[in-house]
Scaffold this active site. Structure first.
Site, PDB file in Angstrom:
ATOM      1  N   LYS A 157       0.841  -1.199   0.000  1.00  0.00           N
ATOM      2  CA  LYS A 157       0.000   0.000   0.000  1.00  0.00           C
ATOM      3  C   LYS A 157       0.882   1.257   0.000  1.00  0.00           C
ATOM      4  CE  LYS A 157      -3.463   2.395   2.743  1.00  0.00           C
ATOM      5  NZ  LYS A 157      -4.472   2.357   3.780  1.00  0.00           N
ATOM      6  N   GLU A 170      10.621  -4.302   4.873  1.00  0.00           N
ATOM      7  CA  GLU A 170      10.801  -5.719   4.530  1.00  0.00           C
ATOM      8  C   GLU A 170      10.426  -5.980   3.069  1.00  0.00           C
ATOM      9  OE1 GLU A 170       9.120  -4.388   7.150  1.00  0.00           O
ATOM     10  OE2 GLU A 170       8.752  -5.916   8.678  1.00  0.00           O
ATOM     11  N   GLY A 204      -4.863  -2.029   4.787  1.00  0.00           N
ATOM     12  CA  GLY A 204      -4.108  -3.207   4.349  1.00  0.00           C
ATOM     13  C   GLY A 204      -4.861  -4.507   4.593  1.00  0.00           C
ATOM     14  N   ARG A 205      -5.439  -4.656   5.783  1.00  0.00           N
ATOM     15  CA  ARG A 205      -6.087  -5.937   6.124  1.00  0.00           C
ATOM     16  C   ARG A 205      -7.463  -6.088   5.482  1.00  0.00           C
ATOM     17  NH1 ARG A 205      -4.946  -2.419  10.092  1.00  0.00           N
ATOM     18  NH2 ARG A 205      -6.593  -1.602  11.423  1.00  0.00           N
ATOM     19  N   HIS A 263      -5.611 -32.417  17.920  1.00  0.00           N
ATOM     20  CA  HIS A 263      -4.475 -33.186  18.438  1.00  0.00           C
ATOM     21  C   HIS A 263      -3.375 -32.262  18.933  1.00  0.00           C
ATOM     22  CE1 HIS A 263      -6.386 -36.846  16.978  1.00  0.00           C
ATOM     23  NE2 HIS A 263      -6.801 -36.069  15.991  1.00  0.00           N
ATOM     24  N   LYS A 266       9.001  -0.363  14.116  1.00  0.00           N
ATOM     25  CA  LYS A 266       9.631   0.052  12.854  1.00  0.00           C
ATOM     26  C   LYS A 266      10.673   1.134  13.119  1.00  0.00           C
ATOM     27  CE  LYS A 266       5.473  -0.592  10.026  1.00  0.00           C
ATOM     28  NZ  LYS A 266       4.491   0.063   9.178  1.00  0.00           N
TER      29      LYS A 266
END
Ligand code: F6P
Length: 552
Positions: free
Chosen positions: A209, A215, A269-270, A386, A514
């Site tokens: 965005k 990163e 973003g999400r 499990h 950041k």
């Protein structure tokens, strides 16, 4: 908090924690079922073909009335409509939250999340469609003339989790293109992908965005260099496209404007996999599938916008969360999709919910007076049974569970699917029913255990039961129902934002890390530890790491 809200919160808390007016404790979930043979019918709700069952919670008539009153007092409908209408509901960033507009058809009204940005949304969708057709048809090929067979999506957080989840959920084994995702800056991720990628056949999408995320940009530079090694410096960009709101940064990176697929800053973003960020989906799944996914989300949008609170699935899911987090004080929630294709759903929901709802202050900057979003975790069932389900069944802290069941599989192994469904239903049933000491004794006696052995083990084998869960049932997992499901959770988040009076659309909490990473990066590069710059632990850890990395 106004008087109305205080009263509404007090009523919800009273329904959860206090004895009833007549002095009796609130009913257990089991007692609610015993008292009302119609409880499932009363407490399960539909949107199109989706069913949401909230009957296996302790929400009784009084609690439901209090919760609905809270929704009214919090102005859930007004805030929903403000979001759809394009008001700047993301107040701390002064932005709109128009993800609904990404799936609204041309001509949809403003009130249904459409008109405000329809032209730019559909212009990008049109370009994505044409691009997808050109790649699939072979009109658009790699620099050496090879067809593109692999897509590498570079992005992180919302520019990664949604697309990764959707590709895993909806990929058709016959798809002409394979989508791979590079999220983490950890080079081991890139090394693992390298083995499967041929630069002459790989189309690289840089999904960001902001186009500034450290990163993602580090990975983009790395991958551009890898393309250049085989194709030459001048051809590397012809294998790349950018998905971003930052057009200038894309140009500065060397991606030509015809390869930049934009979206507006009104898409968080999400909430972005429906936008240009979904280009890897269109390419890997096919345009029709991508469009059906938008249609499914749109169907949930319309349900959310038009259905009264008491039957509105996102609202009911949010109220159930309020009940568990605030009225009952349960701080975690597990998500178990009984479908291996939904294995990345919990990770997506972790970002969607925890980045949205992990907030400490209200819209006016005052401390939130009660707990907000819970810790979300999960894994596909039956595998999860499990691992952590032991804790959910028997630890002293109940953990509400979202079960997601898909009635019909897309494989021919019917018996496997029956087993899967039986396990999903059994988990929810067992959480509710539990098993008391008498039942354990009877079971052990029937199995031939002697009384001493029984008494030694009986408490270990007791299940308290009365543990809450909600269940979503979908007829099949396909693009439409998947779109519905994800939009359901998106709207649940928006409703919770209104109920807790927080901003679910910002994420200031990720900024500090950041900022702090930059000086640390400099010290790792320069191999110096500046005294007094960090706390003692960080300084010590940095020194230790530099010692262990003596050669660089
Ligand atoms: O670090 C958090 C975050 O800002 C997320 O909200 C976002 O989805 C992610 O980083 C990636 O950001 P971008 O798409 O700008 O690279």
């Amino acid at each position: 908090m106004g008087d109305n809200m205080s009263d509404a919160w007090a009523a919800v808390m009273a329904a959860g924690r206090m004895p009833r007016a007549d002095g009796t404790a609130p009913d257990t979930i089991r007692a609610l079922f015993a008292a009302d043979p119609q409880r499932f019918e009363r407490m399960s709700f539909r949107a199109d073909n989706m069913l949401l069952d909230i009957s296996k919670t302790a929400i009784d008539a009084r609690a439901m009335a209090a919760l609905l009153e809270l929704a009214r007092a919090a102005g859930v409908e007004e805030r929903r409509d403000a979001m759809a209408n394009g008001e700047h509901v993301n107040v701390t960033e002064n932005r709109r939250a128009l993800h609904m507009a990404l799936r609204a058809p041309v001509g949809a009204s403003r009130a249904s999340g459409g008109a405000a940005v329809a032209a730019e949304v559909h212009s990008t969708l049109g370009r994505m469609h044409a691009f997808t057709q050109a790649v699939h048809g072979g009109a658009l090929r790699g620099a050496t003339g090879n067809r593109f067979t692999h897509i590498l999506n570079i992005g992180i957080g919302g520019s990664d989790l949604g697309p990764v989840m959707a590709v895993r959920a909806l990929i058709n084994p016959a798809s002409p293109m394979q989508a791979l995702h590079l999220g983490n800056v950890d080079g081991h991720g890139w090394r693992a992908l390298l083995a499967t990628l041929d630069p002459t056949r790989t189309l690289v999408l840089v999904a960001s965005k902001t186009f500034t995320t450290q990163e993602t940009m580090a990975n983009a530079v790395l991958v551009k260099g890898w393309l250049a090694q085989t194709l030459g410096e001048d051809k590397a960009a012809s294998h790349m496209a950018a998905l971003s709101t930052n057009i200038q940064a894309c140009a500065d990176f060397g991606i030509p404007s015809e390869r930049v697929f934009p979206f507006g800053d009104y898409v968080g973003g999400r909430f972005s996999m429906w936008s240009a960020i979904g280009l890897s989906l269109a390419l890997a799944l096919g345009w029709d599938s991508f469009e059906r996914m938008l249609e499914g989300a749109r169907a949930m949008d319309l349900h959310f916008l038009r259905t009264p609170l008491a039957e509105n699935l996102p609202v009911l899911l949010a109220l159930t969360e309020i009940w568990h987090v605030n009225a009952l004080g349960l701080s975690h929630r597990a998500v178990l999709p009984y479908d291996e294709r939904l294995r990345r759903l919990p990770a997506h929901l972790q970002q969607l919910e925890m980045e949205s709802l992990g907030k400490r202050v209200t819209l006016r900057g005052e401390p939130v007076p009660q707990a907000t979003g819970p810790v979300v975790f999960g894994e596909p069932g039956s595998s999860a049974q499990h691992s952590f389900m032991q804790m959910v069944h028997q630890s002293p802290q109940p953990v509400p569970v979202d079960f997601i069941l898909i009635a019909r599989p897309d494989h021919p192994w019917t018996q496997n699917h029956r087993i899967l469904l039986a396990h999903g239903l059994a988990q929810a049933e067992g959480l509710l029913a539990g098993k008391n000491a008498d039942a354990v004794r009877a079971e052990m006696r029937a199995a031939g255990s002697d009384e001493a052995a029984i008494e030694k083990l009986v408490e270990h084998r007791v299940f308290p039961g009365d543990r809450p869960s909600t269940t979503i049932v979908l007829p099949r997992l396909e693009s439409f129902t998947f779109g519905q499901l994800i939009a359901l959770y998106e709207h649940k988040v928006a409703v919770l934002g209104a109920l807790w009076d927080i901003n679910p659309f910002d994420q200031w909490g990720v900024e500090l890390g950041k900022q702090l990473a930059n000086p640390l990066l400099a010290q790792l590069e320069e191999r110096v530890v500046k005294p007094g710059q960090h706390d003692g632990s960080t300084t010590g850890l940095l020194r230790e790491i530099l010692k262990l990395r003596a050669d660089g």
